[in-house]
Design a protein around this motif. Structure first.
Motif, PDB file in Angstrom:
ATOM      1  N   GLY A  11     -39.400 -90.179 -20.392  1.00 11.97           N
ATOM      2  CA  GLY A  11     -38.308 -91.148 -20.597  1.00 11.97           C
ATOM      3  C   GLY A  11     -36.961 -90.524 -20.935  1.00 11.97           C
ATOM      4  N   SER A  42     -46.171 -87.402 -36.274  1.00 11.29           N
ATOM      5  CA  SER A  42     -46.571 -88.566 -37.084  1.00 11.29           C
ATOM      6  C   SER A  42     -47.032 -88.179 -38.483  1.00 11.29           C
ATOM      7  CB  SER A  42     -47.679 -89.354 -36.381  1.00 11.29           C
ATOM      8  OG  SER A  42     -48.877 -88.599 -36.340  1.00 11.29           O
ATOM      9  N   SER A 112     -31.844 -94.258 -31.858  1.00 10.32           N
ATOM     10  CA  SER A 112     -32.286 -95.429 -32.621  1.00 10.32           C
ATOM     11  C   SER A 112     -32.559 -96.547 -31.614  1.00 10.32           C
ATOM     12  CB  SER A 112     -31.232 -95.808 -33.656  1.00 10.32           C
ATOM     13  OG  SER A 112     -31.674 -96.883 -34.432  1.00 10.32           O
ATOM     14  N   LYS A 151     -36.299 -98.294 -37.005  1.00 12.54           N
ATOM     15  CA  LYS A 151     -35.022 -97.975 -36.366  1.00 12.54           C
ATOM     16  C   LYS A 151     -33.850 -98.269 -37.309  1.00 12.54           C
ATOM     17  CE  LYS A 151     -36.583 -96.408 -32.461  1.00 12.54           C
ATOM     18  NZ  LYS A 151     -36.402 -94.986 -32.110  1.00 12.54           N
TER      19      LYS A 151
HETATM   20  P1  NAI Z   1     -41.257 -92.607 -23.805  1.00 13.05           P
HETATM   21  O1  NAI Z   1     -42.564 -93.178 -24.219  1.00 13.05           O
HETATM   22  O2  NAI Z   1     -40.957 -92.442 -22.364  1.00 13.05           O
HETATM   23  O3  NAI Z   1     -41.016 -91.202 -24.527  1.00 13.05           O
HETATM   24  C1  NAI Z   1     -41.300 -91.023 -25.895  1.00 13.05           C
HETATM   25  C2  NAI Z   1     -41.824 -89.617 -26.091  1.00 13.05           C
HETATM   26  O4  NAI Z   1     -42.105 -89.449 -27.502  1.00 13.05           O
HETATM   27  C3  NAI Z   1     -43.143 -89.352 -25.329  1.00 13.05           C
HETATM   28  O5  NAI Z   1     -43.044 -88.178 -24.551  1.00 13.05           O
HETATM   29  C4  NAI Z   1     -44.163 -89.210 -26.441  1.00 13.05           C
HETATM   30  O6  NAI Z   1     -45.219 -88.305 -26.151  1.00 13.05           O
HETATM   31  C5  NAI Z   1     -43.297 -88.720 -27.612  1.00 13.05           C
HETATM   32  N1  NAI Z   1     -44.000 -88.970 -28.872  1.00 13.05           N
HETATM   33  C6  NAI Z   1     -44.571 -90.133 -29.267  1.00 13.05           C
HETATM   34  N2  NAI Z   1     -45.243 -89.946 -30.414  1.00 13.05           N
HETATM   35  C7  NAI Z   1     -45.085 -88.639 -30.756  1.00 13.05           C
HETATM   36  C8  NAI Z   1     -45.561 -87.846 -31.824  1.00 13.05           C
HETATM   37  N3  NAI Z   1     -46.383 -88.346 -32.769  1.00 13.05           N
HETATM   38  N4  NAI Z   1     -45.209 -86.542 -31.866  1.00 13.05           N
HETATM   39  C9  NAI Z   1     -44.428 -86.007 -30.892  1.00 13.05           C
HETATM   40  N5  NAI Z   1     -43.949 -86.712 -29.854  1.00 13.05           N
HETATM   41  C10 NAI Z   1     -44.280 -88.016 -29.779  1.00 13.05           C
HETATM   42  O7  NAI Z   1     -40.162 -93.549 -24.486  1.00 13.05           O
HETATM   43  P2  NAI Z   1     -38.573 -93.642 -24.371  1.00 13.05           P
HETATM   44  O8  NAI Z   1     -38.271 -95.015 -23.967  1.00 13.05           O
HETATM   45  O9  NAI Z   1     -38.011 -92.507 -23.640  1.00 13.05           O
HETATM   46  O10 NAI Z   1     -38.218 -93.530 -25.917  1.00 13.05           O
HETATM   47  C11 NAI Z   1     -37.374 -92.529 -26.464  1.00 13.05           C
HETATM   48  C12 NAI Z   1     -36.711 -93.121 -27.696  1.00 13.05           C
HETATM   49  O11 NAI Z   1     -35.853 -94.179 -27.295  1.00 13.05           O
HETATM   50  C13 NAI Z   1     -37.688 -93.717 -28.702  1.00 13.05           C
HETATM   51  O12 NAI Z   1     -37.298 -93.339 -30.003  1.00 13.05           O
HETATM   52  C14 NAI Z   1     -37.531 -95.204 -28.493  1.00 13.05           C
HETATM   53  O13 NAI Z   1     -37.820 -95.936 -29.656  1.00 13.05           O
HETATM   54  C15 NAI Z   1     -36.059 -95.286 -28.128  1.00 13.05           C
HETATM   55  N6  NAI Z   1     -35.692 -96.512 -27.436  1.00 13.05           N
HETATM   56  C16 NAI Z   1     -36.242 -96.815 -26.211  1.00 13.05           C
HETATM   57  C17 NAI Z   1     -35.907 -97.998 -25.594  1.00 13.05           C
HETATM   58  C18 NAI Z   1     -36.469 -98.402 -24.270  1.00 13.05           C
HETATM   59  O14 NAI Z   1     -36.265 -99.566 -23.846  1.00 13.05           O
HETATM   60  N7  NAI Z   1     -37.151 -97.519 -23.557  1.00 13.05           N
HETATM   61  C19 NAI Z   1     -34.963 -98.957 -26.229  1.00 13.05           C
HETATM   62  C20 NAI Z   1     -34.441 -98.520 -27.476  1.00 13.05           C
HETATM   63  C21 NAI Z   1     -34.796 -97.342 -28.054  1.00 13.05           C
END
Ligand code: NAI
Length: 249
Positions: A11, A42, A112, A151
């Motif tokens: 992502g 975590s 965030s 967040k």
């Molecule tokens: P995603 O799921 O594509 O990527 C998140 C990454 O974080 C993954 O590679 C995952 O393995 C890693 N991760 C999760 N738990 C972990 C842990 N315990 N230790 C190490 N790495 C860990 O998600 P995305 O959408 O790229 O999210 C990135 C950030 O953006 C997050 O903080 C999310 O809350 C935030 N965000 C995303 C939105 C969306 O609509 N996609 C909207 C608002 C915020």
């Protein structure tokens, strides 16, 4: 420029890593899988092991930190959402601060969410360490609450560091995305509790954002053009915040 990116395997973190590499930076990715440093953010032990491994790899000097690792509201255990999104993020921020102080034009960006504004710090149970009791009463929508609390807490904690970090010559900001097409959002769309509400909500710009669009803002915030930008939260949500809270900013 050497930059650490958490959540680099997917992502927004993956898009940011790609954009940084294309701009000539050296990226140190941290994630559960497919990363330079494999760590589970975590737990406090996992976060510390990530900090130690990063410092080892970069010789104790960093120019940028981008904290993207996170879990969405659909994840079954709401405590895990708070552990990664809030505790893990703040642990990395503070653990990598000394290395940033030795970097060139150093800056950090924390991802965030627009959800950070869905609660206030005054009503956020994380403020007083009461999240476990609050979650016990939350029922099946605990994940959505845990997400908003985590967040909100992360944005507040970034803002509370503004004076200290500026004094040390390190800029620090948050970006707050709306719905962005990533596996995290897909997890929400696939969840019967949240899918319909996500699908039915239309932003003023009637589409979802792309990870590359968030990466562009993050690169701007890391770079010299943003030299006076500090302690700020940037909504990047197709107008959702303006639509839902026009008088609050
Ligand atoms: P995603 O799921 O594509 O990527 C998140 C990454 O974080 C993954 O590679 C995952 O393995 C890693 N991760 C999760 N738990 C972990 C842990 N315990 N230790 C190490 N790495 C860990 O998600 P995305 O959408 O790229 O999210 C990135 C950030 O953006 C997050 O903080 C999310 O809350 C935030 N965000 C995303 C939105 C969306 O609509 N996609 C909207 C608002 C915020």
């Amino acid at each position: 420029m050497t930059v650490v990116v958490t959540g680099s395997a997917s992502g927004i973190g993956a898009a940011t890593s790609n954009a940084l590499r294309a701009a000539g930076s050296e990226v140190v990715g941290v994630d559960l899988r497919d990363a330079d440093i494999i760590a589970d953010l975590s737990s406090s032990e996992g976060a510390q092991s990530a900090v130690d491994a990063v410092l080892d790899r970069c010789g104790g000097v960093l120019d940028g930190v981008v904290l993207c690792a996170g879990l969405g509201p659909h994840v079954p255990d709401p405590r895990l959402i708070i552990a990664v999104n809030y505790h893990g993020t703040v642990a990395l921020l503070d653990g990598l601060f000394p290395a940033l102080q030795k970097g060139a034009n150093p800056a950090a960006v924390v991802v965030s969410s627009v959800a950070s504004t869905h609660v206030t710090w005054d009503e956020n149970p994380i403020a007083a360490g009461g999240e476990d009791a609050a979650l016990a009463a939350a029922g099946e929508y605990g994940g959505a609450l845990a997400y908003a609390w985590s967040k909100n807490a992360v944005t507040v904690n970034v803002r509370k560091r503004a004076a200290e970090w500026a004094g040390a010559g390190v800029r620090l900001n948050t970006v707050a995305p709306g719905s962005i097409d990533t596996p995290l959002l897909q997890g929400g769309l696939d969840d019967p509790r949240f899918g319909e509400a996500i699908r039915n909500f239309t932003a003023p710009i009637p589409r979802r954002g792309t990870p590359d669009e968030i990466a562009s803002l993050i690169l701007y915030l890391l770079g010299p053009q943003a030299g006076f930008v500090h302690g700020a939260q940037f909504m990047i949500d197709g107008g959702v915040d303006a639509l839902t809270r026009p008088t609050k900013f």
